[in-house]
Design an enzyme around this catalytic site. Structure first.
Site, mmCIF file in Angstrom:
data_model
loop_
_atom_site.group_PDB
_atom_site.id
_atom_site.type_symbol
_atom_site.label_atom_id
_atom_site.label_comp_id
_atom_site.label_asym_id
_atom_site.label_seq_id
_atom_site.Cartn_x
_atom_site.Cartn_y
_atom_site.Cartn_z
ATOM 1 N N TRP A 101 42.407 36.907 51.032
ATOM 2 C CA TRP A 101 41.302 37.329 50.162
ATOM 3 C C TRP A 101 40.062 36.486 50.409
ATOM 4 O O TRP A 101 38.938 37.005 50.419
ATOM 5 C CB TRP A 101 41.728 37.301 48.698
ATOM 6 N N ASP A 169 36.852 33.732 42.799
ATOM 7 C CA ASP A 169 37.553 35.012 42.726
ATOM 8 C C ASP A 169 38.851 34.737 41.973
ATOM 9 O O ASP A 169 39.758 34.096 42.507
ATOM 10 C CB ASP A 169 37.834 35.512 44.151
ATOM 11 N N LYS A 193 45.245 43.439 38.088
ATOM 12 C CA LYS A 193 46.361 42.499 38.172
ATOM 13 C C LYS A 193 46.719 41.953 36.789
ATOM 14 O O LYS A 193 47.808 42.182 36.317
ATOM 15 C CB LYS A 193 46.035 41.357 39.131
HETATM 16 C C1 LIG Z 1 43.428 42.283 44.655
HETATM 17 C C2 LIG Z 1 42.468 41.218 44.990
HETATM 18 C C3 LIG Z 1 41.178 41.506 45.444
HETATM 19 C C4 LIG Z 1 40.700 42.910 45.694
HETATM 20 O O1 LIG Z 1 40.509 43.582 44.511
HETATM 21 P P1 LIG Z 1 39.923 45.067 44.481
HETATM 22 O O2 LIG Z 1 39.733 45.272 43.026
HETATM 23 O O3 LIG Z 1 40.957 45.956 45.099
HETATM 24 O O4 LIG Z 1 38.668 45.079 45.255
HETATM 25 C C5 LIG Z 1 40.337 40.445 45.713
HETATM 26 N N1 LIG Z 1 40.720 39.181 45.536
HETATM 27 C C6 LIG Z 1 41.958 38.857 45.100
HETATM 28 C C7 LIG Z 1 42.327 37.425 44.916
HETATM 29 C C8 LIG Z 1 42.863 39.872 44.806
HETATM 30 O O5 LIG Z 1 44.095 39.566 44.361
#
Ligand SMILES: *Cc1c(COP(=O)(O)O)cnc(C)c1O
Length: 357
Positions: A101, A169, A193
């Site tokens: 990521w 993030d 998530k």
């Molecule tokens: C799932 C995830 C993303 C991507 O998320 P989207 O909503 O599909 O764009 C980015 N960073 C992390 C750490 C993730 O777990």
């Protein structure tokens, strides 16, 4: 029967929340309409919108001077929004590479400006996140970007670096533990998530940062627009916000983030103990960085992993396959994942080992 759903995302939601949504799905509180069918500027939705923001501010103890935004495009769109708004032409942004990521965030930054990769352990096995000491930071960097929990590798930051503008993030660990928001310039997370269904991206931003955006950036892509319009510049995904509202109420009723952190740590510790207790299984991440959210592990004999995942699924333990890019096994055990499901997995692991070793 509800499955024990270990999916990394979209992920399991609290059963109480789903039932509540079901109960008022067709007729929201006597209005004769579903929440999905209502104006995003009407009385009912506005109350939900404002309550969700207030609940998030309360849960995270967010100080004055920050805004809570609901945006779209997922965490992935934030990879671009951040440099577009916050990385000036003559500036450099520092990024840490901790895995899949982080790399995606770095690539978008590189498209839009100068990027310094301040530490890189993205390809290491066992997996980890950078240590604060090993970072090679740029003086006067526009910001430092980290990925607080690498959902795929199962490595998590336990302590955060100090920085004038720290950006994180937190897609896979937001609201899983208390946080000192004042240490961050911006935090973002896709909802699917640990927050609710897919469709919204939560952004927590220090308002003064939004002033930095160049004039050439389109209106909808400016944080300032969404701050000024309270995330109602365009039609916000009302139903996902409503679901997030129910999840935040559930979190408050459960005792807030301290209670969550304790429960999450207990669930994860049990599972890591089961992995460490035998040579049959090996954890993927180094001990100090093991994620409480995504527990990644291997079977010493990798050939047995497909069988493990298939047999587990037959016993109602769903979604244990590791990310397609790395293989192995991944048990995602977010806030809403019940402790009984962790116990069921641990029993299954012991039985599987007895059968195949
Ligand atoms: C799932 C995830 C993303 C991507 O998320 P989207 O909503 O599909 O764009 C980015 N960073 C992390 C750490 C993730 O777990």
């Amino acid at each position: 029967m509800r499955a024990y759903n270990f999916s990394a995302g979209p992920a399991t939601l609290p059963e109480e929340v789903l039932k509540e949504a079901q109960a008022e799905l067709v007729d929201y509180q006597g209005t004769g309409m579903s929440m999905m069918e209502m104006s995003h500027r009407g009385k009912e939705y506005s109350a939900v919108h404002d309550e969700t923001i207030a609940n998030i501010k309360e849960l995270l103890n967010i100080p004055e001077g920050y805004s809570v935004l609901f945006m779209t495009g997922g965490a992935s769109s934030q990879f671009a929004f951040i440099p577009l708004n916050l990385l000036g032409k003559d500036e450099t942004a520092d990024y840490t590479n901790s895995g899949a990521w982080a790399i995606k965030a770095i690539k978008e930054g590189q498209l839009l400006g100068n990027v310094n990769v301040a530490a890189d352990c993205g390809k290491e096995i066992p997996t980890r996140v950078p240590s604060i000491d090993e970072m090679n930071l740029t003086d006067g960097a526009a910001y430092l970007h980290i990925t607080s929990n690498e959902t795929i590798s199962g490595a998590q930051w336990k302590e955060f670096p100090e920085h004038d503008c720290l950006i994180a993030d937190m897609s896979s660990d937001i609201l899983s533990r208390p946080l000192d928001v004042s240490k961050f310039g911006l935090i973002y997370a896709g909802a699917q998530k640990n927050l609710g269904p897919a469709g919204i991206t939560l952004v927590i931003i220090k308002d003064e940062l939004a002033e930095k955006c160049p004039d050439t950036v389109p209106t909808i892509m400016r944080y300032k627009t969404h701050i000024d319009q309270n995330s109602l510049y365009n039609t916000v995904p009302t139903f996902p916000v409503y679901m997030l509202c129910l999840v935040t109420r559930w979190l408050k009723a459960k005792g807030g983030l301290e209670a969550m952190q304790k429960q999450n740590a207990d669930k994860a510790a049990k599972l890591y103990d089961a992995i460490d207790g035998t040579d049959f299984y090996t954890a993927t991440a180094v001990k100090e960085n093991r994620s409480d959210m995504n527990v990644t592990f291997r079977i010493a004999n990798n050939d047995l992993e497909a069988e493990f995942i298939a047999e587990a699924a037959k016993q109602n333990l769903s979604g244990l396959k590791g990310h397609r890019s790395v293989g192995g096994i991944r048990a995602s055990i977010y806030n809403a994942f019940p402790v009984e499901g962790v116990d069921a997995l641990i029993s299954f692991m012991a039985a599987f080992e007895a059968k195949y070793s």
